[in-house]
Design an enzyme around this catalytic site. Structure first.
Site, PDB file in Angstrom:
ATOM      1  CE  LYS A 282      11.069   1.259  22.323  1.00  0.00           C
ATOM      2  NZ  LYS A 282      10.823  -0.020  21.706  1.00  0.00           N
ATOM      3  CD  GLU A 368      12.949 -13.029  14.087  1.00  0.00           C
ATOM      4  OE1 GLU A 368      13.912 -13.509  14.738  1.00  0.00           O
ATOM      5  OE2 GLU A 368      12.636 -11.832  14.151  1.00  0.00           O
ATOM      6  NE  ARG A 396      19.255 -13.663  12.520  1.00  0.00           N
ATOM      7  CZ  ARG A 396      19.319 -12.877  13.567  1.00  0.00           C
ATOM      8  NH1 ARG A 396      18.545 -13.053  14.599  1.00  0.00           N
ATOM      9  NH2 ARG A 396      20.193 -11.898  13.594  1.00  0.00           N
TER      10      ARG A 396
HETATM   11  C1  LIG Z   1      15.940 -10.640  13.930  1.00  0.00           C
HETATM   12  C2  LIG Z   1      15.102  -9.406  14.149  1.00  0.00           C
HETATM   13  N1  LIG Z   1      13.785  -9.527  14.435  1.00  0.00           N
HETATM   14  C3  LIG Z   1      13.033  -8.419  14.625  1.00  0.00           C
HETATM   15  C4  LIG Z   1      13.584  -7.177  14.548  1.00  0.00           C
HETATM   16  C5  LIG Z   1      12.705  -5.935  14.670  1.00  0.00           C
HETATM   17  N2  LIG Z   1      13.090  -5.125  15.835  1.00  0.00           N
HETATM   18  C6  LIG Z   1      13.855  -4.030  15.724  1.00  0.00           C
HETATM   19  S1  LIG Z   1      14.177  -3.323  17.176  1.00  0.00           S
HETATM   20  C7  LIG Z   1      13.229  -4.444  17.997  1.00  0.00           C
HETATM   21  C8  LIG Z   1      13.069  -4.360  19.491  1.00  0.00           C
HETATM   22  C9  LIG Z   1      14.391  -4.409  20.144  1.00  0.00           C
HETATM   23  O1  LIG Z   1      14.222  -4.387  21.524  1.00  0.00           O
HETATM   24  P1  LIG Z   1      15.478  -4.342  22.447  1.00  0.00           P
HETATM   25  O2  LIG Z   1      16.527  -5.264  21.955  1.00  0.00           O
HETATM   26  O3  LIG Z   1      15.038  -4.529  23.837  1.00  0.00           O
HETATM   27  O4  LIG Z   1      16.060  -2.891  22.228  1.00  0.00           O
HETATM   28  P2  LIG Z   1      15.361  -1.489  22.567  1.00  0.00           P
HETATM   29  O5  LIG Z   1      14.728  -1.020  21.319  1.00  0.00           O
HETATM   30  O6  LIG Z   1      14.383  -1.714  23.661  1.00  0.00           O
HETATM   31  O7  LIG Z   1      16.488  -0.632  22.952  1.00  0.00           O
HETATM   32  C10 LIG Z   1      12.689  -5.373  17.125  1.00  0.00           C
HETATM   33  C11 LIG Z   1      11.800  -6.487  17.503  1.00  0.00           C
HETATM   34  C12 LIG Z   1      14.957  -7.100  14.241  1.00  0.00           C
HETATM   35  N3  LIG Z   1      15.569  -5.937  14.100  1.00  0.00           N
HETATM   36  N4  LIG Z   1      15.684  -8.223  14.070  1.00  0.00           N
END
Ligand SMILES: Cc1ncc(C[n+]2csc(CCOP(=O)(O)OP(=O)(O)O)c2C)c(N)n1
Length: 635
Positions: A282, A368, A396
């Protein structure tokens, strides 16, 4: 001057003309372009920097003008946007009228779904795969999912079903061991163990030496079969997926374009569901983002000084900070308080609480529904759980709020940040319907404070109740505190903050500051005296206060940063109907019945007519109507 590769690529088909070195260079150019624009516009940085090589390789191997590409969440689609003909507009990212920060089908046929919530890509991809097969289309399907999103309940439901497909179906697991912060949980632990094992590339090299000893003329497919066998025996982490019916391949170095292309080419031809496990970093390629990927997950604009990123100082506290401070204080007073976040300790303001009370702060990952159901369990056992969550993501867990919390009347407190318009994240993140979906729940206490002192007072009341409560507040700076000390929250009691006989502004939540400014403006310019009532509660209403004001026959405007449909204003009209009151002079101001695109929150509020200026115009017109037709029902 010769053009950069990025300037030359206006269509992903042109990638095929590049060799592997050029593709690697292109990935780096994408990275630099993303840093350049996001540093000025704000947006998702670290995840996008980690995925440029993978994006290039995907567009190189597949033809997404006919194949299907789904990004889970969608916050990591910037390189994809630039490669699919939107490079020229990338500068407008997240600005009003500009490109969205998430996939947007109205921008490009390469974006299949408008998304922003995690966990959905595998399910929608499975639907596309199933339909394409049924309709005789031979498109290939790829879903790119992060390691934090693949543990979301919905992703696992999708995996459970997609494993039964009898056709090509590829999940690319983009594993950077981070959600916004480091991922926790059993899956994160398992993926960490795989991280310790050799990568596809390491194994490939050792397998290649083995291949030299194979009889001449061996087909490359045979060789790959050996590689696969090597991977399978070496990596037990993938066995979970194998046992579910997926082919598992990896881990592959996600910053090595050549390795990615080789793996994807192989997987594109498979006629069964498979998972490609890719390791990425990242923030890759940007030192400050690698060092602090959480801060650079979705930063506001910054400048670089002496190699360090410097952000503009905030002049006022945010609602999130006000919540954080209040929770630490209340947590110090009551050790039954436990805080829960679904992978967003920073965004929801739990970092300070976690520092102060590390054993009383739970991060359940992007889950969630689990978080809310777990809160119900904690409450049943005698604790006082506070779920800190964005309004949009609480959607959710609606069913758990209903069944596990409300139906049991358990004292779970839902603190809903980002309620109302959220600004540049746009339509997928607005918290525009929490009142509408929480209001029908019997016993739910639903509050909307108007300033920081009120937020703390609302939390104090909620933590004294025997049943469920929710508090909504926006993504914004907190207004200056209302005049005088903040009276405690009393159940179903509104607070009149300005007296006046010409009209009433009945306000639910943070728009109170704009409402007061509108009232002052009318007093100053026209000598009109408008009462301003801070409703404090969307449920239960201060029925007598509101009914009296409706019955007075004076114009009333109800303001809220929430959809008009089903919102606080609807509750006011329901009250009028229940009491047989004439509500002809009541007008509702809230969010219209359409999706509101990305722009700054200020621009969005103005477009929805929810700023002081519009409220004043509306108010003036209603007072004039009433004066022109006293006793006559206005139309
Ligand atoms: C249902 C939901 N909960 C929380 C989020 C907030 N959120 C956006 S990106 C993220 C992290 C995502 O991590 P990952 O899937 O590993 O992708 P990366 O950013 O590491 O590529 C979160 C928690 C969201 N978009 N959707």
């Amino acid at each position: 001057m010769s053009k950069t590769l990025l300037e030359r690529i206006t269509d992903p088909h042109q990638l095929r003309k590049l060799d592997e070195n050029e593709l690697t260079r292109l990935a780096e150019e994408l990275r630099q372009r993303i840093i350049e624009v996001v540093s000025r516009r704000g947006g998702h940085l670290a995840s996008n920097l980690g995925i440029t090589e993978l994006t290039v390789a995907l567009h190189y191997v597949f033809d997404f003008s006919r194949d299907r590409l789904l990004w889970d969440v969608g916050h990591q689609c910037y390189a994809h946007k630039i490669l699919t003909g939107r490079g020229g507009r990338f500068e407008t990212l997240r600005q009003a009228g500009g490109l969205s920060g998430f996939p947007a089908p109205d921008e490009s046929p390469y974006d299949l779904f408008a998304t922003g919530h995690a966990g959905t890509a595998i399910s929608t991809a499975a639907g596309l795969a199933w339909a394409d097969q049924a309709l005789g289309r031979d498109s290939r399907v790829v879903a790119v999912v992060g390691d934090a999103s693949i543990v979301n309940g919905l992703s696992l439901e999708g995996i459970n079903n997609a494993a039964l497909l009898r056709r090509q179906f590829l999940i690319v697991l983009n594993d950077n061991s981070m959600a916004i912060e480091r991922t926790h949980g059993a899956m994160a632990r398992a993926l960490d163990r795989i991280r310790m094992t050799p990568t596809y590339s390491d194994i490939k090299h050792s397998t290649e030496s083995l291949l030299h000893h194979l009889p001449l003329g061996s087909e490359i497919t045979d060789a790959l079969r050996h590689i696969k066998a090597g991977l399978k025996t070496t990596l037990h982490g993938g066995q979970v997926f194998e046992a579910l019916g997926f082919g598992y391949y990896g881990p592959v170095d996600g910053h090595n374009v050549a390795d990615l292309i080789r793996a994807l080419r192989w997987l594109a031809r498979l006629d069964r569901p498979s998972i490609l496990h890719v390791h990425t970093v990242k923030g890759q390629g940007c030192q400050y983002a690698v060092e602090d990927p959480c801060r650079f997950h979705s930063p506001s604009a910054w400048k670089v000084e002496n190699g360090r990123a410097v952000f503009a100082e905030r002049t006022r506290r945010t609602w999130t900070q006000a919540f954080a401070d209040a929770l630490v204080e209340l947590g110090g007073r009551d050790e039954r308080i436990v805080a829960i976040t679904a992978a967003m300790p920073d965004g929801t303001g739990l970092v300070e609480f976690r520092k102060a009370f590390p054993r009383r702060c739970l991060d359940v990952g992007i889950n969630e529904s689990h978080g809310v159901a777990m809160a119900a369990g904690l409450a049943k056992a005698g604790l006082r759980p506070v779920v800190a969550i964005y309004s949009t993501f609480l959607q959710r867990a609606m069913d758990q709020v209903f069944q596990e919390v409300a139906l049991q009347q358990l004292p779970v407190l839902l603190c809903m940040d980002r309620a109302g318009l959220v600004g540049s994240d746009g339509a997928v993140h607005h918290g525009f319907m929490d009142i509408a979906y929480l209001r029908p729940l019997p016993g739910m206490v639903l509050m909307a404070p108007a300033d920081a002192a009120e937020l703390k007072a609302a939390m104090e009341l909620a933590l004294r109740l025997d049943g469920p409560a929710a508090i909504r507040y926006p993504r914004d700076e907190v207004p200056g505190d209302l005049e005088g000390p903040c009276p405690p929250f009393e159940l179903a009691r509104a607070r009149t903050v300005r007296e006046g006989d010409d009209a009433t502004l009945l306000c639910c939540g943070s728009l109170l500051e704009a409402a007061l400014a509108a009232a002052e403006e009318l007093a100053r310019t026209e000598g009109l005296e408008v009462a301003v009532v801070n409703a404090r509660f969307a449920k239960p209403l201060d029925e007598n206060c509101i009914a009296e004001r409706i019955a007075s026959g004076r114009p009333m405007i109800v303001c809220e940063d929430h959809a008009v449909t089903g919102g606080f204003g609807s509750a006011v009209l329901e009250l009028a109907a229940a009491r047989g009151l004439d509500a002809a002079r009541v007008r509702l101001m809230g969010l219209p019945d359409r999706f509101i695109p990305h722009a700054s929150r200020r621009e969005q509020l103005a477009a929805a007519g929810l700023d002081a200026e519009h409220i004043a115009v509306h108010l003036r017109a209603r007072i004039r109507d009433a004066a022109e037709s006293p006793g006559v029902r206005p139309r």
